[in-house]
Design a protein around this motif. Sequence first.
Motif, PDB file in Angstrom:
ATOM      1  N   HIS A  36       0.803  -1.218   0.000  1.00 50.40           N
ATOM      2  CA  HIS A  36       0.000   0.000   0.000  1.00 50.40           C
ATOM      3  C   HIS A  36       0.840   1.274   0.000  1.00 50.40           C
ATOM      4  CE1 HIS A  36      -3.521  -2.475   0.516  1.00 50.40           C
ATOM      5  NE2 HIS A  36      -2.876  -3.133   1.459  1.00 50.40           N
ATOM      6  N   GLY A  37       2.145   1.149  -0.218  1.00 52.53           N
ATOM      7  CA  GLY A  37       3.027   2.302  -0.267  1.00 52.53           C
ATOM      8  C   GLY A  37       3.733   2.556   1.057  1.00 52.53           C
ATOM      9  N   VAL A  38       4.540   3.631   1.079  1.00 48.66           N
ATOM     10  CA  VAL A  38       5.245   4.050   2.291  1.00 48.66           C
ATOM     11  C   VAL A  38       5.018   5.537   2.496  1.00 48.66           C
ATOM     12  CG1 VAL A  38       7.034   2.276   2.160  1.00 48.66           C
ATOM     13  CG2 VAL A  38       7.432   4.471   1.111  1.00 48.66           C
ATOM     14  N   GLY A  39       4.911   5.929   3.752  1.00 54.47           N
ATOM     15  CA  GLY A  39       4.681   7.338   4.038  1.00 54.47           C
ATOM     16  C   GLY A  39       5.256   7.751   5.365  1.00 54.47           C
ATOM     17  N   LYS A  40       5.290   9.062   5.559  1.00 54.25           N
ATOM     18  CA  LYS A  40       5.745   9.611   6.830  1.00 54.25           C
ATOM     19  C   LYS A  40       4.688   9.314   7.898  1.00 54.25           C
ATOM     20  CE  LYS A  40       6.156  13.775   4.934  1.00 54.25           C
ATOM     21  NZ  LYS A  40       6.409  15.208   4.820  1.00 54.25           N
ATOM     22  N   PRO A  41       5.103   9.072   9.120  1.00 55.44           N
ATOM     23  CA  PRO A  41       4.113   8.904  10.186  1.00 55.44           C
ATOM     24  C   PRO A  41       3.243  10.157  10.279  1.00 55.44           C
ATOM     25  CG  PRO A  41       6.278   8.217  10.927  1.00 55.44           C
ATOM     26  CD  PRO A  41       6.472   8.880   9.589  1.00 55.44           C
ATOM     27  N   GLY A  42       1.943   9.970  10.339  1.00 54.49           N
ATOM     28  CA  GLY A  42       1.023  11.099  10.429  1.00 54.49           C
ATOM     29  C   GLY A  42       0.544  11.627   9.096  1.00 54.49           C
ATOM     30  N   ALA A  43       1.056  11.087   7.982  1.00 50.67           N
ATOM     31  CA  ALA A  43       0.645  11.551   6.651  1.00 50.67           C
ATOM     32  C   ALA A  43      -0.784  11.103   6.356  1.00 50.67           C
ATOM     33  CB  ALA A  43       1.589  11.004   5.587  1.00 50.67           C
ATOM     34  N   ASP A  48       1.742  13.285  -5.720  1.00 50.77           N
ATOM     35  CA  ASP A  48       0.807  14.307  -5.254  1.00 50.77           C
ATOM     36  C   ASP A  48       1.306  15.045  -4.003  1.00 50.77           C
ATOM     37  OD1 ASP A  48       0.457  12.214  -3.490  1.00 50.77           O
ATOM     38  OD2 ASP A  48      -1.704  12.040  -3.793  1.00 50.77           O
ATOM     39  N   LYS A  49       2.508  14.770  -3.574  1.00 48.78           N
ATOM     40  CA  LYS A  49       3.181  15.467  -2.469  1.00 48.78           C
ATOM     41  C   LYS A  49       2.363  15.464  -1.175  1.00 48.78           C
ATOM     42  CE  LYS A  49       6.346  16.751  -5.396  1.00 48.78           C
ATOM     43  NZ  LYS A  49       7.114  15.639  -5.858  1.00 48.78           N
ATOM     44  N   ASP A  50       1.735  14.321  -0.859  1.00 48.29           N
ATOM     45  CA  ASP A  50       0.930  14.228   0.359  1.00 48.29           C
ATOM     46  C   ASP A  50       1.648  13.506   1.493  1.00 48.29           C
ATOM     47  OD1 ASP A  50       0.860  11.647  -0.632  1.00 48.29           O
ATOM     48  OD2 ASP A  50      -1.312  11.474  -0.647  1.00 48.29           O
ATOM     49  N   GLY A  51       2.900  13.145   1.296  1.00 45.97           N
ATOM     50  CA  GLY A  51       3.679  12.464   2.335  1.00 45.97           C
ATOM     51  C   GLY A  51       3.611  10.947   2.236  1.00 45.97           C
ATOM     52  N   ILE A  52       2.989  10.426   1.144  1.00 48.35           N
ATOM     53  CA  ILE A  52       2.909   8.978   0.944  1.00 48.35           C
ATOM     54  C   ILE A  52       3.375   8.654  -0.471  1.00 48.35           C
ATOM     55  CG2 ILE A  52       1.426   6.941   1.034  1.00 48.35           C
ATOM     56  CD1 ILE A  52      -0.610   8.725   2.581  1.00 48.35           C
TER      57      ILE A  52
END
Length: 91
Positions: free
Chosen positions: A45-52, A82-86
């Motif tokens: 499902h992807g990788v993202g910053k905690p809290g993104a 889309d620069k949403d942190g994910i």
Amino acid sequence: MKQRVSAALLAVALAFGTVGVAAAPAEAKAKTFKNCTELNKTYKHGVGKPGAKDKVRGKTKPVTNFKKSAALYKANKKSDRDKDGISCEKR
């Protein structure tokens, strides 16, 4: 005598990096993937910053079960279109 042996053991341990040296930062170990296809093989499902939070349009439900890791996201930031942190979010 005891002090000399202890000092010698400490010197050897420091020389081999087994004592007194912190582990390498997680960022150094984070894998950079070539593209989203490769990343999604490991992190479905992807990788993202905690809290993104996934940026979505309309009635689409946001992806919430992505791998949360600042180091992994930083290594694969180029894939966050889309620069949403994910990076490489996928349902």
